[in-house]
Each structure stands twice: as C-alpha cells, then as structure tokens.
Design an enzyme around this catalytic site. Structure first.
Site, mmCIF file in Angstrom:
data_model
loop_
_atom_site.group_PDB
_atom_site.id
_atom_site.type_symbol
_atom_site.label_atom_id
_atom_site.label_comp_id
_atom_site.label_asym_id
_atom_site.label_seq_id
_atom_site.Cartn_x
_atom_site.Cartn_y
_atom_site.Cartn_z
ATOM 1 N N ASN A 47 0.814 -1.216 0.000
ATOM 2 C CA ASN A 47 0.000 0.000 0.000
ATOM 3 C C ASN A 47 0.849 1.269 0.000
ATOM 4 O O ASN A 47 0.315 2.368 0.175
ATOM 5 C CB ASN A 47 -0.914 0.025 1.222
ATOM 6 N N HIS A 133 -14.573 -0.632 6.157
ATOM 7 C CA HIS A 133 -13.482 -1.422 6.722
ATOM 8 C C HIS A 133 -13.907 -2.120 8.011
ATOM 9 O O HIS A 133 -14.777 -1.647 8.747
ATOM 10 C CB HIS A 133 -12.289 -0.498 7.006
ATOM 11 N N GLU A 175 -15.958 5.208 3.380
ATOM 12 C CA GLU A 175 -14.541 5.389 3.078
ATOM 13 C C GLU A 175 -14.410 6.320 1.882
ATOM 14 O O GLU A 175 -15.354 6.492 1.101
ATOM 15 C CB GLU A 175 -13.880 4.041 2.773
ATOM 16 N N SER A 179 -10.889 -0.193 0.126
ATOM 17 C CA SER A 179 -9.614 -0.900 0.108
ATOM 18 C C SER A 179 -9.605 -2.152 -0.749
ATOM 19 O O SER A 179 -8.550 -2.559 -1.248
ATOM 20 C CB SER A 179 -9.211 -1.274 1.538
ATOM 21 N N ASP A 204 -13.365 7.637 6.376
ATOM 22 C CA ASP A 204 -12.036 7.026 6.513
ATOM 23 C C ASP A 204 -11.370 7.106 5.137
ATOM 24 O O ASP A 204 -11.770 6.415 4.212
ATOM 25 C CB ASP A 204 -12.189 5.576 6.970
ATOM 26 N N HIS A 207 -7.005 5.232 1.969
ATOM 27 C CA HIS A 207 -6.416 4.932 0.670
ATOM 28 C C HIS A 207 -6.496 6.111 -0.300
ATOM 29 O O HIS A 207 -6.104 5.980 -1.460
ATOM 30 C CB HIS A 207 -7.097 3.698 0.064
ATOM 31 N N LYS A 236 -0.262 4.130 4.122
ATOM 32 C CA LYS A 236 -0.450 3.974 2.674
ATOM 33 C C LYS A 236 0.326 5.070 1.958
ATOM 34 O O LYS A 236 1.512 4.948 1.723
ATOM 35 C CB LYS A 236 -1.934 4.003 2.320
#
Length: 384
Positions: A47, A133, A175, A179, A204, A207, A236
């Site tokens: 990542n 997540h 998110e 992910s 969140d 990424h 990440k």
C-alpha cells in the site's frame, strides 16, 4: 468441546475452504521489490502508493528524530508521551486539511475504534456503507448504538436509512477509496444526504490521502466537502504508519477526555512523528509522484482489458482482478509468484463469498517494465 478442539476445528474449516491465512517474513516488503530468503519478487501487494517508505528524506528525518528524542515516547500522550514533534505534526495536518484540530493515533484501526466508541451511545444510530473497513464495522457492532448498513456507494440508500425514526443522534460512515475494490465514494452526495438528515458524516480516507486530490489532500478535498470527522492513515500514501482524526476544537477536546485508545495507549515515537512530517512535505511536493502513479494505473488497465477475469472499475492504485473461486485465486497468485511477482489472493471474509481476487496495487516506485512483466504473466496464466 475443549478449547483446543474448538481451535483445531476452526483451523481445519479454514483449510478445507481455502481460507487459511499465513504470514511470511521478508527482508523487504514495501516499495518496488519484496525480498525473502535471498529471492526478489516485483511487489504488487504493498500500500506504499508513493514509495515514501523508501524516501531518503523520510528515512533521514526518522534517524534525526531518534537521535533527538530517542526511539520511544515512553508513555501515553496524557502522561509524558506527547512531544513537540507530535504537536507540530498535528498542527501541520490540521492546517493542510483545513480543520481546527488533528489528533494522532497509533493506527487507523485504533482511530476508527476510538472515535466510534467515544461518540456512540444508546439510542444512537450508525449508518455505514456495507463495504466499510472491518475496524469501522466492528466498532459499530461493539458500541451501544444501532448499526444499519446501507447499499454500497448509494446515497439514496443512505437517505432511506437516515430517514427512519431515531431517538438519538445519527452517524453516517463511509470510506474515501475502498480498500478491496479501489472504487471511490460519491462523497458530495453522501455529505448532502447526511446534512439534510442532521447526521454527522465520518470518512475514513486511508487509501485516498496523499494520493487523491490537489496536492494529495485526499478524497474529501477532491469532492469539495469537509465531513465532521475525517480519519487519515499514514500506512499507505505516507509510507509509514499511524493515523490522525481531523475534527472541530470541541470534538478534539471531547476525544481527549473519552477516547480510550488515545488515553491508554503509548503514543507513537516522536521520531515517527518527525518522519511523518517529512513524508507530509514529500506529499505536498509530490505532483510528479502522483502523475507517475496515474500513468502506471492507465498502463495496467489498458493492458488488462482482454484478461478473462473481471477488472474492477477503479482508477486508483488498487486494481482488483475478481477471480471468484478461492482456490483459483490462490492458484493464480502462486503462478505469478513463480514468475517473480508478489500479488496476494484476497478471500472471504475480507471480501464477500464468491469474489476472491488478486488485489493488485500499483505504486510510483514501479517502473514501466514492472507493469509489462505483470501483464505478460497474467496473460500467460489466462492461456493456461
């Protein structure tokens, strides 16, 4: 059934269904190469999207921080573990992302758990994207609030969930970049729906931060929104580890009183905060790295169009190939490994049943040659 019998049965069930997870120790696991037992693999499982884990400025900053502060913080931030390095990083993050405050946590998992555990009370409702997540969903399950999961990336499903009667407060969760699928949330629409329902929005952006948006400010900045709670992680795009929660002054003060992960965990080493400040500078000046990453993404997607497996509709560094069957995903991963390519098979329960996949991650540390070698190996595997 005894403890040992229960454990043995659970492990055997995992083996039979091709779901047993294993770890392998490497000499190097981030960046362009994975090195293990003297052998090198081209690394498509990291990542470390901008390659900052190997950046000389970040490495030098950690060394300088260790020389100045030592290698540990010594205590919780509420005791003696909060240093000027931590305070400086929090202020830099808040200024960069346009929030009054930032609070550092030891990991993204801890940050998500801490915020939800501190905020959610009986009669409240948490409405989370169904593909959120595990740290978010687990925290919501463990809280006294009611958890409702809405259809993935569907603002109307969120609207319907928030519109049903609730005696307490409502918290919508999503998110920025997901992910496992690499797709992006419709954040502007989700923010509008949350605002209309007088719910808070928590995003969140593990990424997205560092990679997405102007100057790498992330998914929310790119969407033109400022959620009440923004979680950014440093494992990440930043290439290191840890996390921060961006919020208002009053929420920060509340979390300082009630976020148990913040109060009772040893703070991250000050040297790590110094390294993160250097990584932040690299991100702020990292347009060339982000452009390079985007070229790699396009190169891979152009070359993968004729593969027999479903390529996720992702334009981020996460490029999943949906294989379906657990054993087939493991076999494809093994075939790539034999060609010197490291790419993990992701299986349930991390992803829904029947969607086992190769989670291919691309980074600015890759060369064009690496992308071409990966594509050649995938096409050869497809031909059998």
């Amino acid at each position: 059934m005894s403890w040992q019998a229960r454990i043995d049965e659970a492990l055997e069930q995992r083996r039979q269904h091709g779901l047993l997870r294993t770890r392998t120790a490497s000499q190097q696991g981030s960046g362009r190469w994975r090195v293990q037992d003297g052998r090198r693999w081209r690394n498509f499982a990291s990542n470390d999207y901008l390659g900052l884990s190997q950046h000389p400025a970040a490495i030098a900053a950690w060394q300088q921080g260790a020389a100045r502060y030592g290698i540990g913080s010594g205590a919780s931030g509420h005791v003696t573990g909060y240093s000027e390095a931590h305070a400086g990083l929090e202020q830099a993050l808040a200024d960069w992302l346009g929030y009054p405050r930032a609070l550092l946590f030891i990991s993204g998992f801890a940050a998500n758990q801490a915020v939800i555990a501190a905020l959610a009370q009986k009669h409240d409702r948490i409405v989370a994207d169904r593909l959120s997540h595990a740290s978010l969903l687990e925290a919501a399950h463990l809280s006294p609030a009611t958890l409702t999961r809405f259809r993935h990336n569907d603002p109307e499903a969120l609207r319907a969930a928030l519109s049903t009667p609730c005696d307490g407060q409502q918290l919508a969760i999503t998110e920025g970049v997901f992910s496992m699928d690499g797709d992006s949330a419709p954040l502007a629409d989700l923010a509008e729906v949350s605002r209309a329902a007088q719910a808070w929005l928590m995003v969140d952006d593990a990424h997205g931060i560092g990679v997405v948006g102007e100057g790498g400010r992330g998914s929310c900045h790119a969407a033109g929104i400022q959620p009440e709670l923004l979680v950014v992680t440093f494992g990440k795009g930043f290439g290191i580890s840890g996390a921060a929660v961006l919020c208002s002054e009053s929420v920060a003060r509340y979390l300082e009183q009630f976020a148990r992960h913040l109060i009772y965990s040893t703070a991250m080493p000050p040297a790590q905060a110094v390294a993160l400040q250097a990584a932040l500078t690299c991100i702020q000046q990292g347009d060339a790295l982000r452009d390079r990453l985007q070229r790699h993404i396009q190169r891979f997607r152009d070359g993968a169009r004729q593969l027999p497996w479903q390529l996720s509709a992702s334009h981020t560094a996460i490029q999943p190939l949906i294989v379906g069957d657990n054993q087939a995903a493991l076999s494809l991963s093994a075939a790539l490994s034999a060609r010197g390519i490291w790419c993990s098979a992701i299986r349930p329960p991390t992803v829904p049943p029947g969607t086992a996949r190769l989670r291919i991650t691309l980074t600015a540390a890759h060369e064009d040659e690496d992308i071409d070698v990966l594509l050649e190996a995938l096409h050869d595997a497809a031909r059998g």
